[in-house]
Structures are given as C-alpha cells and as structure tokens.
Design an enzyme around this catalytic site. Structure first.
Site, mmCIF file in Angstrom:
data_model
loop_
_atom_site.group_PDB
_atom_site.id
_atom_site.type_symbol
_atom_site.label_atom_id
_atom_site.label_comp_id
_atom_site.label_asym_id
_atom_site.label_seq_id
_atom_site.Cartn_x
_atom_site.Cartn_y
_atom_site.Cartn_z
ATOM 1 N N ALA A 252 0.802 -1.234 0.000
ATOM 2 C CA ALA A 252 0.000 0.000 0.000
ATOM 3 C C ALA A 252 0.830 1.278 0.000
ATOM 4 O O ALA A 252 0.291 2.362 0.209
ATOM 5 C CB ALA A 252 -1.012 0.024 1.150
ATOM 6 N N ALA A 253 2.147 1.175 -0.261
ATOM 7 C CA ALA A 253 2.961 2.397 -0.348
ATOM 8 C C ALA A 253 2.442 3.278 -1.490
ATOM 9 O O ALA A 253 2.191 4.477 -1.312
ATOM 10 C CB ALA A 253 4.429 2.047 -0.587
ATOM 11 N N GLY A 254 2.272 2.662 -2.654
ATOM 12 C CA GLY A 254 1.788 3.421 -3.804
ATOM 13 C C GLY A 254 0.374 3.948 -3.578
ATOM 14 O O GLY A 254 0.049 5.078 -3.961
ATOM 15 N N ASP A 255 -0.480 3.148 -2.959
ATOM 16 C CA ASP A 255 -1.856 3.596 -2.688
ATOM 17 C C ASP A 255 -1.842 4.808 -1.759
ATOM 18 O O ASP A 255 -2.582 5.777 -1.963
ATOM 19 C CB ASP A 255 -2.672 2.461 -2.051
ATOM 20 C CG ASP A 255 -2.923 1.312 -3.017
ATOM 21 O OD1 ASP A 255 -2.864 1.533 -4.242
ATOM 22 O OD2 ASP A 255 -3.174 0.180 -2.537
#
Ligand code: ADP
Length: 306
Positions: A252-255
C-alpha cells in the site's frame, strides 16, 4: 480549486485473507498455517482511505456484496472520513476477496475473486455521474472493469473534473483512455507495461514519461520505491527523493502516495510540495505492517514533515 475542493475515488474493495505458512502448499498438499488475519484492502479502498485520513473531502464509488464483510468495510470507510453513499450493495454477490498465502521468505501467492467489484459497470458509473461531475478530481486504478474506467474518465472530461489514474495492476492501456488522463502515476513495472521502456534509471524514467506525454497526458509521476518519484510536466522532468525510513512492509505504499498526493493538490499545494507530502505519508506507511492499518492520518503526516 478551493480549500474544500472535492475528490471522487472510483475503484475496488477487497477483504484480504492473509495466511502465513512455512511453505506454499503443492498441488494436493495441505499446510497448517501459523497466523491468519483479515485485512481490508483493494487498491480503490486503500487510496480512498489514504485520501480520507489525509483530510480530503472525498466520496467513493465502489461496490460491496450484500454480506457481513461488505457492511463491516463500509462502516470502516465511513470512520475513515469517506462519503460512502456511492458504495453500492450488490445482491447475490460476495464482497471482493483476495486469498493471500505468505511463505517463510515473505513471498506471497495471491488469488483474487472480484465478486461485487465486477458490478462496477458503466451503468453503475452512470448512476453516480453527479459525484464525478461535482468533483474537482477523480482518482482511479485498474482493479475495476476497464470499460467503466473509460466511462468515468469520459464523464470527468465532460465535466472538467481532473482525471488522475494509478495504472495498477500493470497492463497496457488504449490510447483512447490515456488521452483522457491528466495525471498518471505508474510505478516502474507499470511504466514499462505502458511504454515498453524498462525503468532502471532517471534517464529511463524521463524517456518513459515522454512516451506518456505523447499520448496526451500532461503530468507523469513515476514512483520509484525508496528512490522517490520521477516528476515530468510536459518537457520538464526531475527526480524528487523520498524520505529515508526503516521500511518493514511496502504494501500500500503506492496507494498511500496516490491518496495523499491528490489530497495535497486539491488543497492547492504546489506540485513539489504535494509530492513531498505524499512521500511523507507513504514513508510512514512503509514503517508499519499491513495495507489500510498502515495508512497515516493528517496529523501524523504534518508531524512527520515538521
Ligand atoms: P508501489 O507500491 O505502487 O509499487 P512504489 O514502490 O514506487 O509504489 O512506492 C510508492 C511511494 O512510496 C514512493 O514514491 C515513496 O514515496 C514511498 N516508498 C516506497 N518504498 C519506500 C521505502 N523503502 N522508503 C521510503 N519510502 C518508500
């Protein structure tokens, strides 16, 4: 755009069933796991939560099943500062599910059942077109039917709503869709799928960005993991470094980056400051386990940037 600019997010909702086991089961084998948990996920929901906790005025267009999981997830989204009025409850379908095996080396094997997410059809998008029309920006990913993403982008363009597309998971996309996108945010793998250029350096990122500009996209943000992002605005590119932290889980880094970035832009933060804000949110997220549990609230991002 005012301080109270509105965001619409359109995308997927999944319940992630995560089982840790020593090794992946071979065909016909049963392996007893060591730890099991259910976490709320789906790229759409994760990005909506990131925006909601970062302080956006956000409505989420999505679908859940008419089951207990769907109800629990909707309740949680509401607590995360999200208007869930456009989250439809689909009779006869289950809420989207991801079955995730994690082995002793931290590798994963994932099977997904789209369930109610498949009911996010162009008709469903049309039922919520006022949400897109009222919004200043529409944020989408690719875990929803592609024809629905295209329908939503078309509506957004008609209503002068800015379109930001996180093209994940990786796939190739039609020129018709790309021409409707104002800001695109692929990671390195996704940038390669879209452009055919393997992104291993800033020079590669600059070349990939040019390909995307040529498709009609004004702003390209290629996320580069711990190296930050390559930001390219028609002809001018620069790498903006991320924050150095001890990463323990980059799920979920990109999210988190996407939800925080668009929130900051809707507050009229300049592009560079919005990227730094998003870097801070994502840096906090990678220091914590899990998807949605790792997403920071606004006060945590502001404290981090102090
Ligand atoms: P995705 O999760 O979609 O693959 P990336 O891995 O490119 O996306 O990461 C998105 C953003 O998350 C980065 O631009 C950065 O802000 C942040 N990030 C990712 N990994 C790290 C890390 N190890 N340390 C600090 N920030 C990170």
């Amino acid at each position: 755009m005012s301080k109270n600019a509105k965001l619409a997010v359109l995308g997927s909702i999944n319940a992630d069933h995560i089982l840790n086991l020593a090794h992946f089961p071979r065909p016909g084998e049963t392996v007893i796991g060591q730890n099991y948990q259910i976490a709320f996920g789906g790229k759409g929901a994760n990005q909506a939560v990131a925006a909601g906790r970062a302080g956006a005025d956000i409505a989420f267009i999505a679908c859940v099943g008419a089951d207990d999981m769907g109800k629990r997830i909707r309740d949680q989204l509401t607590q995360d500062n999200i208007d869930t009025t456009p989250v439809e409850v689909v009779e006869g379908e289950s809420t989207g599910v991801a079955m995730i095996f994690v082995n002793g080396d931290g590798e994963n094997n994932i099977g997904i059942y789209s369930g109610a997410n498949a009911a996010l059809t162009p008709d469903c998008v049309a039922r919520h077109q006022h949400v897109i029309a009222d919004a200043d920006a529409l944020l989408m990913q690719l875990e929803s039917p592609l024809e629905s993403v295209l329908a939503a982008a078309t509506l957004a363009r008609q209503h002068h709503t800015q379109v930001i597309l996180n093209p994940a998971p990786a796939t190739s996309l039609s020129d018709e869709l790309l021409a409707l996108v104002d800001i695109i945010t692929p990671n390195e793998t996704e940038a390669e799928s879209l452009t055919g250029i393997a992104v291993n350096s800033d020079e590669d990122a600059a070349r990939a960005a040019e390909v995307l500009h040529a498709k009609g996209i004004g702003t390209v943000l290629i996320t580069l993991g711990r190296r930050g992002v390559w930001l390219s605005e028609r002809g001018e590119g620069q790498r903006i470094a991320g924050f150095s932290v001890k990463a323990i889980d980059t799920i979920a880094a990109g999210d988190t980056f996407n939800g925080a970035f668009i929130t900051a832009r809707l507050e009229q933060k300049p592009m560079y400051d919005a990227v730094r804000f998003a870097h801070a949110a994502a840096a906090i997220a990678v220091t914590r386990p899990g998807a949605q549990p790792s997403v920071p609230w606004r006060t945590e991002i502001d404290d981090f940037l102090q």
